[in-house]
Design an enzyme around this catalytic site. Structure first.
Site, PDB file in Angstrom:
ATOM      1  N   GLU A  47      18.610 -18.383  62.612  1.00 44.35           N
ATOM      2  CA  GLU A  47      17.716 -17.503  61.858  1.00 44.35           C
ATOM      3  C   GLU A  47      17.890 -16.031  62.208  1.00 44.35           C
ATOM      4  O   GLU A  47      17.731 -15.162  61.343  1.00 44.35           O
ATOM      5  CB  GLU A  47      16.250 -17.917  62.085  1.00 44.35           C
ATOM      6  CG  GLU A  47      15.873 -19.267  61.517  1.00 44.35           C
ATOM      7  CD  GLU A  47      16.038 -20.414  62.510  1.00 44.35           C
ATOM      8  OE1 GLU A  47      15.546 -21.525  62.233  1.00 44.35           O
ATOM      9  OE2 GLU A  47      16.664 -20.181  63.569  1.00 44.35           O
ATOM     10  N   PHE A 109       1.769 -28.270  65.201  1.00 44.27           N
ATOM     11  CA  PHE A 109       3.202 -28.374  65.432  1.00 44.27           C
ATOM     12  C   PHE A 109       3.941 -27.239  64.728  1.00 44.27           C
ATOM     13  O   PHE A 109       3.738 -26.993  63.554  1.00 44.27           O
ATOM     14  CB  PHE A 109       3.705 -29.729  64.912  1.00 44.27           C
ATOM     15  CG  PHE A 109       5.192 -29.917  65.045  1.00 44.27           C
ATOM     16  CD1 PHE A 109       5.787 -30.019  66.302  1.00 44.27           C
ATOM     17  CD2 PHE A 109       6.002 -29.967  63.921  1.00 44.27           C
ATOM     18  CE1 PHE A 109       7.153 -30.184  66.417  1.00 44.27           C
ATOM     19  CE2 PHE A 109       7.371 -30.121  64.030  1.00 44.27           C
ATOM     20  CZ  PHE A 109       7.957 -30.235  65.284  1.00 44.27           C
ATOM     21  N   GLN A 110       4.770 -26.556  65.473  1.00 41.31           N
ATOM     22  CA  GLN A 110       5.563 -25.422  64.987  1.00 41.31           C
ATOM     23  C   GLN A 110       4.688 -24.298  64.412  1.00 41.31           C
ATOM     24  O   GLN A 110       5.069 -23.635  63.453  1.00 41.31           O
ATOM     25  CB  GLN A 110       6.604 -25.868  63.966  1.00 41.31           C
ATOM     26  CG  GLN A 110       7.738 -26.681  64.595  1.00 41.31           C
ATOM     27  CD  GLN A 110       8.936 -26.870  63.697  1.00 41.31           C
ATOM     28  OE1 GLN A 110       8.819 -26.861  62.471  1.00 41.31           O
ATOM     29  NE2 GLN A 110      10.102 -27.048  64.304  1.00 41.31           N
ATOM     30  N   LYS A 159       2.050 -23.510  54.068  1.00 40.91           N
ATOM     31  CA  LYS A 159       2.745 -24.525  53.281  1.00 40.91           C
ATOM     32  C   LYS A 159       2.010 -24.871  51.988  1.00 40.91           C
ATOM     33  O   LYS A 159       2.627 -24.988  50.918  1.00 40.91           O
ATOM     34  CB  LYS A 159       2.938 -25.786  54.131  1.00 40.91           C
ATOM     35  CG  LYS A 159       3.801 -26.857  53.464  1.00 40.91           C
ATOM     36  CD  LYS A 159       4.064 -28.024  54.402  1.00 40.91           C
ATOM     37  CE  LYS A 159       5.001 -29.044  53.761  1.00 40.91           C
ATOM     38  NZ  LYS A 159       5.267 -30.187  54.677  1.00 40.91           N
ATOM     39  N   MET A 468      30.003  -2.818  78.605  1.00 43.68           N
ATOM     40  CA  MET A 468      29.149  -1.669  78.871  1.00 43.68           C
ATOM     41  C   MET A 468      28.454  -1.798  80.221  1.00 43.68           C
ATOM     42  O   MET A 468      28.394  -0.837  81.004  1.00 43.68           O
ATOM     43  CB  MET A 468      28.117  -1.503  77.751  1.00 43.68           C
ATOM     44  CG  MET A 468      27.243  -0.267  77.904  1.00 43.68           C
ATOM     45  SD  MET A 468      28.162   1.282  77.792  1.00 43.68           S
ATOM     46  CE  MET A 468      28.387   1.416  76.019  1.00 43.68           C
TER      47      MET A 468
END
Length: 563
Positions: A47, A109-110, A159, A468
């Protein structure tokens, strides 16, 4: 029409043709509706890369980029990309799924409070609780993201809202009271600017990313010619002026060009356009432009006076303000002795490099990339030494052709940003300059470019180091080398081939240019694993030091006569 269908229609009404995303439980309804929609979806493999690709799309095209993820970890994986877009003023819309409304706050959940998480790194964040205002929120989000100082907007969609039926498709139900960016600029201030410029003997223009965002490159060049002023840029401003032009003196700052760093502290007037005076540009503030007056033109009033005291501020769009300012200066006949002296210094300050070394020097690689690409090639970079070599040595001719992570300095940005840029501008070749460290963070996106046939030229400047940090440890931490060795990196040629993409190992001078030229001609993806010298460091001033306190030795072509 259901909520998800309303999102798709509203996106298309706002000119969206492509979204970058990754499905999950709380966006399955949206993806089910996307199945029948005429909207291009690029399935990334992480993502974070969806957000970076959306930003690459936005910065290459000037349009708004769109990314999509599910709730919880999907949404939080977008956060780095959203923060990057916020720091670099890039217009993206991030749409996230959310658990059903009745579960919000129950640690479902989530579930994650993505609105709260992203509030400091977005221009605005919405959570939709009524499906009927979806079109209005989408429209308002595009206006907020693209107007004023651009930036990201988050839209969180539970949702059940995605599945709910709309009563009507209403497009103007959501207003943005108090959000009215100043665009035109105060004419009295512009006249004061013109008078201060006429009184100046040694002006320099500092162009930032705001010049590119406002499409003000022509107005910038006109101003420079009207007042005989050299133009330096910030990292984000690369491409605001053709860097091969006599007026251009390159990037200013920690890893800037010598002519820019040495000249800016000698000016008596610094005209700053669309630049926020970051610490990487100015160095120690007390020693920056000690004898200069400052004119600051910026669309964000919060940036004016934040880091540097300003003599004359002008708030507004760079293109509009510069156009008005140029009218005030037409007929002005300034001396060109200052500009001539800078141009003479510029000729003597050409870095002297051996281009036949093996392992290859990074300067050689960047030189060959420059020889292989055209003015229309889009170059993206990751973050690290390779980024600074590219910024320092690569001349960019046009705006929106150099895309790099500036403010946040995000490793892993360059490759997915290249994907977005290529999708936005399929007619332009796209070359991504990355380091081995940053590329390993996002190399799974090779699957994305293979599956969607997105031809990207990936050039890995491979020193088997976190370059770096390795340089800083050598120069600033008594060579106490801690966890910067990437010696167990994979064979990048075999890695590319495992994804069905051509890989080429580069070790000799000339091979980089040949490989890039061939890939551009054939319009194909290729991964170039370029072995470079690990101890070639780019000169820099340390954090907190003055802009002229350079560590590392510059050698110039003009030094040849003295040896």
């Amino acid at each position: 029409m259901k909520g998800g269908e309303a999102i798709i229609k509203a996106l298309k009404n706002n000119g969206v043709d492509t979204i970058f995303g990754y499905p999950g439980g709380q966006v399955i309804p949206f993806y089910d509706m996307l199945y029948d929609a005429d909207l291009n979806h690029i399935l990334v493999r992480h993502e974070q890369c969806a957000a970076h690709a959306a930003e690459g799309y936005a910065r290459a095209s000037g349009k708004v980029g769109v990314c999509l993820a599910t709730s919880g970890p999907g949404a939080t994986n977008l956060v780095t990309g959203i923060a990057n877009a916020y720091m670099d003023s890039s217009p993206i819309i991030a749409i996230t799924g959310q658990v059903p409304s009745h579960l919000i706050g129950n640690d479902a959940f989530q579930e994650a409070d993505i609105v709260g998480i992203t509030m400091p790194i977005t221009k605005h964040a919405y959570q939709i609780k009524d499906q009927d205002i979806i079109p209005s929120i989408i429209n308002a989000s595009f206006d907020i993201a693209s107007s004023g100082r651009p930036g990201p907007v988050l839209i969180d969609v539970p949702k059940e809202i995605q599945e709910a039926e709309l009563n009507d498709f209403i497009e103007d139900a959501v207003s943005t009271p108090g959000y009215k960016p100043t665009v035109k600029g105060n004419i009295k201030q512009i006249k004061k600017v013109a008078e201060m410029i006429k009184e100046s003997n040694k002006p320099i223009i500092l162009a930032g990313g705001g010049v590119i965002i406002s499409n003000a490159e022509e107005e910038l060049k006109t101003l420079a010619k009207l007042i005989n002023a050299p133009v330096c840029t910030s990292l984000m401003g690369k491409g605001a002026i053709n860097e091969s032009d006599d007026l251009a003196i390159g990037m200013l700052g920690m890893h800037g060009r010598e002519v820019a760093n040495q000249s800016v502290n000698k000016c008596d007037l610094l005209i700053v356009v669309g630049c926020r005076f970051s610490d990487r540009t100015t160095g120690k503030l007390e020693e920056f432009i000690p004898n200069s007056k400052v004119i600051h033109i910026d669309i964000d009033p919060a940036e004016i006076g934040k880091n540097i005291e300003v003599d004359i501020p002008v708030v507004g769009d760079a293109k509009i303000i510069l156009s008005s300012l140029n009218k005030e200066l037409t007929g002005n006949n300034p001396s060109n002795s200052w500009l001539k002296s800078i141009m003479e210094f510029k000729k003597t300050a050409i870095p002297r490099v051996s281009y036949e070394d093996i392992p290859l020097k990074p300067q050689q690689v960047i030189k060959e990339i420059g020889q292989a690409i055209t003015d229309d090639t889009i170059v993206t970079t990751d973050v690290g030494l390779h980024q600074m070599w590219a910024a320092h040595f690569l001349d960019i001719a046009k705006p929106r052709k150099f895309i790099s992570s500036g403010g946040l300095g995000t490793m892993g940005f360059g490759f997915p940003a290249a994907i977005g840029a290529k999708v936005a501008c399929p007619e332009n070749p796209v070359v991504s300059i990355v380091g081995d460290g940053g590329f390993l963070m996002v190399c799974q996106e090779l699957a994305t470019i293979k599956e969607h046939d997105i031809p990207i030229i990936v050039t890995i400047l491979n020193n088997r180091k976190l370059g770096m940090v390795y340089q800083w440890q050598n120069l600033l931490y008594n060579k106490r080398l801690s966890e910067t060795d990437l010696g167990n990196s994979p064979d990048f040629v075999k890695l590319a081939e495992s994804f069905g993409i051509n890989g080429v190992a580069i070790q000799k001078p000339g091979d980089t240019q040949k490989a890039i030229s061939k890939a551009i001609k054939d319009n194909e993806s290729v991964v170039l694993d370029i072995t470079i010298k690990k101890d070639e460091f780019i000169p820099m001033f340390p954090p907190g030091a003055g802009i002229e306190e350079i560590l590392g030795e510059y050698k110039y072509e003009s030094d040849v006569d003295n040896e």
